[in-house]
Write a protein that holds these residues in place. Structure first.
Motif, PDB file in Angstrom:
ATOM      1  N   ARG A 121      -6.177  -2.069  -2.990  1.00 29.09           N
ATOM      2  CA  ARG A 121      -5.684  -3.419  -2.716  1.00 29.09           C
ATOM      3  C   ARG A 121      -6.250  -4.462  -3.675  1.00 29.09           C
ATOM      4  O   ARG A 121      -5.877  -5.628  -3.606  1.00 29.09           O
ATOM      5  N   LYS A 153     -14.126  -8.594  -0.895  1.00 32.29           N
ATOM      6  CA  LYS A 153     -12.947  -7.966  -0.300  1.00 32.29           C
ATOM      7  C   LYS A 153     -13.284  -6.596   0.277  1.00 32.29           C
ATOM      8  O   LYS A 153     -12.801  -6.218   1.348  1.00 32.29           O
ATOM      9  N   ASP A 165      -8.933  -5.919  10.387  1.00 30.59           N
ATOM     10  CA  ASP A 165      -8.831  -7.296  10.871  1.00 30.59           C
ATOM     11  C   ASP A 165     -10.146  -7.771  11.486  1.00 30.59           C
ATOM     12  O   ASP A 165     -10.173  -8.391  12.559  1.00 30.59           O
ATOM     13  N   ASP A 167       4.192   1.041   9.657  1.00 25.80           N
ATOM     14  CA  ASP A 167       5.237   0.290   8.963  1.00 25.80           C
ATOM     15  C   ASP A 167       4.637  -0.347   7.708  1.00 25.80           C
ATOM     16  O   ASP A 167       3.628  -1.053   7.801  1.00 25.80           O
ATOM     17  N   GLU A 213       5.285  -2.839   5.813  1.00 22.45           N
ATOM     18  CA  GLU A 213       5.113  -4.291   5.821  1.00 22.45           C
ATOM     19  C   GLU A 213       3.923  -4.689   6.691  1.00 22.45           C
ATOM     20  O   GLU A 213       3.137  -5.570   6.327  1.00 22.45           O
ATOM     21  N   ARG A 214       3.771  -4.044   7.819  1.00 23.78           N
ATOM     22  CA  ARG A 214       2.643  -4.341   8.693  1.00 23.78           C
ATOM     23  C   ARG A 214       1.324  -3.892   8.065  1.00 23.78           C
ATOM     24  O   ARG A 214       0.311  -4.590   8.178  1.00 23.78           O
ATOM     25  N   ARG A 263       0.613  -3.792   4.931  1.00 20.84           N
ATOM     26  CA  ARG A 263       0.251  -4.759   3.890  1.00 20.84           C
ATOM     27  C   ARG A 263      -0.368  -6.019   4.472  1.00 20.84           C
ATOM     28  O   ARG A 263      -1.168  -6.694   3.823  1.00 20.84           O
ATOM     29  N   GLY A 264      -0.003  -6.352   5.697  1.00 16.37           N
ATOM     30  CA  GLY A 264      -0.512  -7.566   6.313  1.00 16.37           C
ATOM     31  C   GLY A 264      -1.877  -7.421   6.965  1.00 16.37           C
ATOM     32  O   GLY A 264      -2.476  -8.418   7.375  1.00 16.37           O
ATOM     33  N   LEU A 265      -2.389  -6.197   7.049  1.00 20.45           N
ATOM     34  CA  LEU A 265      -3.689  -5.980   7.673  1.00 20.45           C
ATOM     35  C   LEU A 265      -4.831  -6.307   6.717  1.00 20.45           C
ATOM     36  O   LEU A 265      -4.736  -6.060   5.519  1.00 20.45           O
ATOM     37  N   ASP A 266      -5.901  -6.855   7.262  1.00 22.11           N
ATOM     38  CA  ASP A 266      -7.121  -7.109   6.485  1.00 22.11           C
ATOM     39  C   ASP A 266      -8.016  -5.885   6.648  1.00 22.11           C
ATOM     40  O   ASP A 266      -8.610  -5.671   7.702  1.00 22.11           O
TER      41      ASP A 266
END
Length: 299
Positions: free
Chosen positions: A118, A161, A246, A280, A282-283, A285-288
């Motif tokens: 990432r 990160k 997260d 998924d 898209e989901r 990619r949205g996770l920290d």
């Protein structure tokens, strides 16, 4: 010994380290081999007498090659998540080189490989060279074609990160990690009783549709039902590892270092009260996502 023999001996002396550098930067055994081979070709074309510091020269060359490969990968917008459906993970030898997979993930950690994927190419190179191989920033600057200060800043940004930002105390995170580790160990062993020992009686398993084989319910309730499903999941737990999801404890499933599935786990009173399977793209990619800080174990 002629010059070619001397160069070959020089390269062989440093081959293992070069491959280790390339492997950690790229996260791929095949690509690492390509990068090392290209480094050898460049050495063979170089003026050996002009190389003052052969180990440093070779590290710089292979790192530059890896940087170019990362940038090319990014330019192609190569998808690094969601490459495997959840029902394709049962066989650890389905593809890739299982021996190399084991060596890489044991030495680096699956969660770290996921997080490295990432990072921006320059961040990844700076972090790997400095934090994993102790390469000085003045040498990293040559690889990145930036100043030493800029290289140091890139490594620092990458480190933040990689470590993430926990949303709970170190002591609480350690307690949750202990429960998750027990959950993973029981899953791998296929031990239903051990799984039940870490589940709350009313535990709930949720999932998005991408995380499940056809016909499986998106929600399962109750410790016994969840435990029986987990034993099936245990066949896939060979590529699972605890991670920071997260800001709190969770699990990443990453065959060959490529993120495929995340378990967002809820822990209360030293029991797992629920978890969600997320596959998924898209989901994901949205996770920290970050690496669990081992220093929390001292809390």
């Amino acid at each position: 010994m002629n010059q070619n023999d001397g160069l070959a001996h020089l390269f062989d002396t440093h081959r293992d380290r070069l491959r280790a550098v390339a492997h950690r930067i790229l996260g791929s055994p095949a690509e690492a081999d390509d990068a090392v081979q290209e480094a050898w070709l460049r050495l063979a074309r170089a003026d050996a007498d002009s190389i003052v510091n052969p180990p440093g020269w070779l590290t710089t060359v292979v790192s530059r090659i890896c940087l170019d490969m990362l940038r090319s990968r990014e330019a192609r917008r190569e998808e690094l998540v969601g490459d495997h459906r959840a029902d394709d993970l049962a066989d650890p030898h389905a593809d890739g080189d299982p021996e190399q997979e084991a060596l890489l993930t044991e030495s680096v950690g699956r969660a770290l490989l996921v997080v490295l994927d990432r990072l921006a190419p320059a961040e990844r190179v700076a972090f790997v060279l400095h934090d994993l191989f102790a390469v000085p920033f003045n040498e990293i600057a040559l690889v990145l074609d930036r100043s030493s200060a800029a290289a140091k800043q890139l490594a620092s940004r990458a480190r933040r990160k990689v470590r993430g930002t926990p949303t709970v105390s170190a002591a609480e995170l350690f307690r949750r990690q202990h429960v998750i580790d027990a959950f993973l160990a029981a899953s791998r062993a296929g031990d239903v009783d051990a799984v039940l020992a870490v589940l709350a009686p009313d535990v709930v398993r949720k999932a998005d549709r991408a995380a499940l084989p056809d016909g499986r319910p998106i929600e399962v309730r109750g410790a016994r039902a969840v435990a029986e499903e987990i034993v099936v999941f245990g066949r896939k737990a060979w590529c699972a590892e605890a991670a920071l999801v997260d800001g709190t404890g969770g699990i990443v499933v990453a065959p060959y270092g490529r993120l495929s599935l995340v378990l967002a786990v809820t822990v209360e009173d030293d029991r797992i009260t629920g978890y969600e399977l997320i596959a998924d793209p898209e989901r994901l990619r949205g996770l920290d996502l970050a690496v669990l800080d081992e220093t929390s174990s001292a809390a």
